[in-house]
Write an enzyme that holds these catalytic residues in place. Structure first.
Site, PDB file in Angstrom:
ATOM      1  N   TYR A  32       0.839  -1.202   0.000  1.00  0.00           N
ATOM      2  CA  TYR A  32       0.000   0.000   0.000  1.00  0.00           C
ATOM      3  C   TYR A  32       0.875   1.253   0.000  1.00  0.00           C
ATOM      4  O   TYR A  32       0.682   2.162  -0.806  1.00  0.00           O
ATOM      5  CB  TYR A  32      -0.916  -0.023   1.236  1.00  0.00           C
ATOM      6  CG  TYR A  32      -1.951   1.080   1.243  1.00  0.00           C
ATOM      7  CD1 TYR A  32      -3.037   1.032   0.372  1.00  0.00           C
ATOM      8  CD2 TYR A  32      -1.858   2.156   2.122  1.00  0.00           C
ATOM      9  CE1 TYR A  32      -4.000   2.043   0.369  1.00  0.00           C
ATOM     10  CE2 TYR A  32      -2.814   3.166   2.130  1.00  0.00           C
ATOM     11  CZ  TYR A  32      -3.887   3.100   1.261  1.00  0.00           C
ATOM     12  OH  TYR A  32      -4.837   4.105   1.256  1.00  0.00           O
ATOM     13  N   LYS A  46       1.051   3.807  -3.161  1.00  0.00           N
ATOM     14  CA  LYS A  46       0.480   5.142  -2.959  1.00  0.00           C
ATOM     15  C   LYS A  46       1.538   6.213  -3.216  1.00  0.00           C
ATOM     16  O   LYS A  46       1.221   7.309  -3.681  1.00  0.00           O
ATOM     17  CB  LYS A  46      -0.136   5.267  -1.559  1.00  0.00           C
ATOM     18  CG  LYS A  46      -1.445   4.486  -1.421  1.00  0.00           C
ATOM     19  CD  LYS A  46      -2.541   5.049  -2.330  1.00  0.00           C
ATOM     20  CE  LYS A  46      -3.882   4.359  -2.169  1.00  0.00           C
ATOM     21  NZ  LYS A  46      -4.937   4.949  -3.007  1.00  0.00           N
TER      22      LYS A  46
HETATM   23  N1  LIG Z   1     -10.235   4.851   4.421  1.00  0.00           N
HETATM   24  C1  LIG Z   1      -9.059   5.400   4.657  1.00  0.00           C
HETATM   25  O1  LIG Z   1      -8.615   5.496   5.815  1.00  0.00           O
HETATM   26  C2  LIG Z   1      -8.245   5.961   3.517  1.00  0.00           C
HETATM   27  C3  LIG Z   1      -7.198   6.843   3.818  1.00  0.00           C
HETATM   28  C4  LIG Z   1      -6.442   7.361   2.794  1.00  0.00           C
HETATM   29  C5  LIG Z   1      -6.734   7.038   1.478  1.00  0.00           C
HETATM   30  N2  LIG Z   1      -7.753   6.179   1.196  1.00  0.00           N
HETATM   31  C6  LIG Z   1      -7.993   5.877  -0.208  1.00  0.00           C
HETATM   32  O2  LIG Z   1      -9.297   6.261  -0.556  1.00  0.00           O
HETATM   33  C7  LIG Z   1      -9.754   5.513  -1.667  1.00  0.00           C
HETATM   34  C8  LIG Z   1     -11.151   4.987  -1.375  1.00  0.00           C
HETATM   35  O3  LIG Z   1     -11.069   4.086  -0.291  1.00  0.00           O
HETATM   36  P1  LIG Z   1     -12.206   3.929   0.820  1.00  0.00           P
HETATM   37  O4  LIG Z   1     -11.568   4.156   2.119  1.00  0.00           O
HETATM   38  O5  LIG Z   1     -13.406   4.690   0.439  1.00  0.00           O
HETATM   39  O6  LIG Z   1     -12.408   2.367   0.709  1.00  0.00           O
HETATM   40  P2  LIG Z   1     -13.699   1.452   0.437  1.00  0.00           P
HETATM   41  O7  LIG Z   1     -13.178   0.076   0.557  1.00  0.00           O
HETATM   42  O8  LIG Z   1     -14.850   1.905   1.248  1.00  0.00           O
HETATM   43  O9  LIG Z   1     -14.035   1.799  -1.088  1.00  0.00           O
HETATM   44  C9  LIG Z   1     -13.235   1.399  -2.143  1.00  0.00           C
HETATM   45  C10 LIG Z   1     -14.148   1.015  -3.286  1.00  0.00           C
HETATM   46  O10 LIG Z   1     -13.344   0.763  -4.436  1.00  0.00           O
HETATM   47  C11 LIG Z   1     -13.898  -0.366  -5.111  1.00  0.00           C
HETATM   48  N3  LIG Z   1     -12.855  -0.955  -5.934  1.00  0.00           N
HETATM   49  C12 LIG Z   1     -11.772  -1.677  -5.555  1.00  0.00           C
HETATM   50  N4  LIG Z   1     -11.051  -2.051  -6.622  1.00  0.00           N
HETATM   51  C13 LIG Z   1     -11.681  -1.533  -7.703  1.00  0.00           C
HETATM   52  C14 LIG Z   1     -11.422  -1.562  -9.097  1.00  0.00           C
HETATM   53  N5  LIG Z   1     -10.364  -2.207  -9.596  1.00  0.00           N
HETATM   54  N6  LIG Z   1     -12.283  -0.920  -9.926  1.00  0.00           N
HETATM   55  C15 LIG Z   1     -13.380  -0.293  -9.442  1.00  0.00           C
HETATM   56  N7  LIG Z   1     -13.679  -0.236  -8.134  1.00  0.00           N
HETATM   57  C16 LIG Z   1     -12.840  -0.840  -7.276  1.00  0.00           C
HETATM   58  C17 LIG Z   1     -14.409  -1.273  -4.003  1.00  0.00           C
HETATM   59  O11 LIG Z   1     -15.392  -2.174  -4.479  1.00  0.00           O
HETATM   60  C18 LIG Z   1     -14.962  -0.253  -3.003  1.00  0.00           C
HETATM   61  O12 LIG Z   1     -16.337   0.027  -3.207  1.00  0.00           O
HETATM   62  C19 LIG Z   1      -8.707   4.404  -1.889  1.00  0.00           C
HETATM   63  O13 LIG Z   1      -7.869   4.755  -2.967  1.00  0.00           O
HETATM   64  C20 LIG Z   1      -7.938   4.408  -0.575  1.00  0.00           C
HETATM   65  O14 LIG Z   1      -6.634   3.933  -0.726  1.00  0.00           O
HETATM   66  C21 LIG Z   1      -8.519   5.634   2.176  1.00  0.00           C
END
Ligand SMILES: NC(=O)c1ccc[n+]([C@@H]2O[C@H](COP(=O)([O-])OP(=O)(O)OC[C@H]3O[C@@H](n4cnc5c(N)ncnc54)[C@H](O)[C@@H]3O)[C@@H](O)[C@H]2O)c1
Length: 256
Positions: free
Chosen positions: A145, A149
Site C-alpha cells: 500500500y 500510494k
Molecule cells: N479509508 C481510509 O482510511 C483511507 C485513507 C487514505 C486514502 N484512502 C484511499 O481512498 C480511496 C477509497 O477508499 P475507501 O476508504 O473509500 O475504501 P472502500 O473500501 O470503502 O471503497 C473502495 C471502493 O473501491 C472499489 N474498488 C476496488 N477495486 C476496484 C477496481 N479495480 N475498480 C473499481 N472499483 C474498485 C471497491 O469495491 C470499493 O467500493 C482508496 O484509494 C484508498 O486507498 C482511504
C-alpha cells in the site's frame, strides 16, 4: 457552489461506498452529472440511483470510453479513487503486490492515457487522485500500500507539472484515517495509527472542494500531515525513529 463543477461530466471510480460515494454525492449536489463506477455493480447502482447519476460498473482501469459515452461525449473531471488497502511486508504474495500496482497506480495511468488527448485538445480537464497520507509518509504493516500510494502521488505530481500550462488541473487527496470499509479492514495497525484521528468520508469531499476553490494541488483533509511530511523531508532519521517507535508499539499490541 463551485462554478467549474456545475453541469460538468464527472467520473468517480470506486464510488460504491466510502470516500468515492462521498465524492460522487458532493459533485452531484454541486450540479455535476456523475458517473458512478465500482467493481461491485449493485453498490454502484445504489449510489447512482440515490444521486441521479449513471452507474458504469467494472474495473476502474477500463471504463473511460463507456463513461465518456454515458456523459454524452466528454469527461470534464475524473476522480481516480478506487484503491486496494493491500497490507503485508516484503513477504506479501506477488499477486498482492501486482493488484496494488494495478489498482492504486496503473488504473490512474491508463485513465490519464485515455483522457489526455481530448483534454489537451480543448485545453481543460481535471484529474483528482485519491492517494493517501501513506503516499507522502508511510503506513506501518503495509508495504504494498505504502509503495504504490507513493507511485500514485508521483504520477499525480508528474501530470500536474507536465500539463498545468495547458489547462489541466490535478489534485492529490492525501488523508490519514477515514471511516470506511477500508479502515475497518486495516486491522490492528489501522486501529493504532488511523482510528484515533479518523474523519468522515464527507470531510474528504469538503477538503477537495476547498482545494478546487483555492486551486491547490495537495489536498490534506488532516492538515497536520503537512508537518509530518516536512519532518520526513528535512529530518529523515528522526522521522524514521519516530515511525519505528510506532512499529514497536504495534508489535507489542499484536503480541498480547
Ligand atoms: N479509508 C481510509 O482510511 C483511507 C485513507 C487514505 C486514502 N484512502 C484511499 O481512498 C480511496 C477509497 O477508499 P475507501 O476508504 O473509500 O475504501 P472502500 O473500501 O470503502 O471503497 C473502495 C471502493 O473501491 C472499489 N474498488 C476496488 N477495486 C476496484 C477496481 N479495480 N475498480 C473499481 N472499483 C474498485 C471497491 O469495491 C470499493 O467500493 C482508496 O484509494 C484508498 O486507498 C482511504
Amino acid at each position: 457552489m463551485v462554478e467549474a463543477v456545475q453541469n460538468a461530466g464527472v467520473v468517480v471510480t470506486g464510488a460504491g461506498g466510502g470516500i468515492g460515494a462521498a465524492l460522487a454525492r458532493r459533485f452531484a449536489a454541486e450540479g455535476a452529472r456523475v458517473v458512478v463506477n465500482d467493481l461491485d455493480a449493485g453498490r454502484a447502482k445504489a449510489v447512482a440511483d440515490e444521486i441521479g447519476g449513471i452507474a458504469v460498473p467494472g474495473d476502474a482501469s477500463a471504463i473511460v470510453t463507456e463513461a465518456r459515452d454515458a456523459l454524452g461525449g466528454s469527461v470534464d473531471v475524473y476522480c481516480a479513487n478506487a484503491g486496494v488497502g493491500s497490507g503485508g511486508s516484503q513477504a506479501a504474495a506477488e499477486a498482492v503486490w501486482a493488484l496494488a500496482w494495478d489498482v492504486n497506480v496503473m488504473a490512474h495511468v491508463r485513465a490519464a492515457h485515455e483522457l489526455l488527448p481530448d483534454w489537451l485538445e480543448r485545453g481543460s480537464g481535471r484529474f483528482v487522485s485519491t492517494v493517501s497520507a501513506a503516499g507522502l509518509l508511510t503506513m506501518i504493516g503495509a508495504a504494498p500500500y505504502s509503495v504504490t500510494k507513493h507511485g500514485a502521488y508521483a504520477f499525480a505530481e508528474w501530470l500536474s507539472l507536465t500539463y498545468r500550462h495547458r489547462g489541466i488541473k490535478v489534485h492529490a487527496i492525501c488523508p490519514q484515517g477515514v471511516r470506511t470499509d477500508m479502515l475497518t479492514a486495516s486491522g490492528s495497525a489501522g486501529e493504532l495509527v488511523l482510528r484515533p484521528t479518523a474523519i468522515e468520508p464527507g470531510d474528504v469531499a469538503d477538503a477537495l472542494f476547498q482545494g478546487i476553490h483555492e486551486d491547490r494541488f495537495l489536498i490534506l483533509p488532516h492538515p497536520e500531515v503537512a508537518q509530518y511530511y516536512q519532518a520526513r523531508a528535512t529530518e529523515p532519521d528522526r522521522w524514521l525513529h519516530g515511525m519505528n517507535r510506532l512499529q514497536r508499539q504495534w508489535e507489542e499490541a499484536t503480541a498480547r
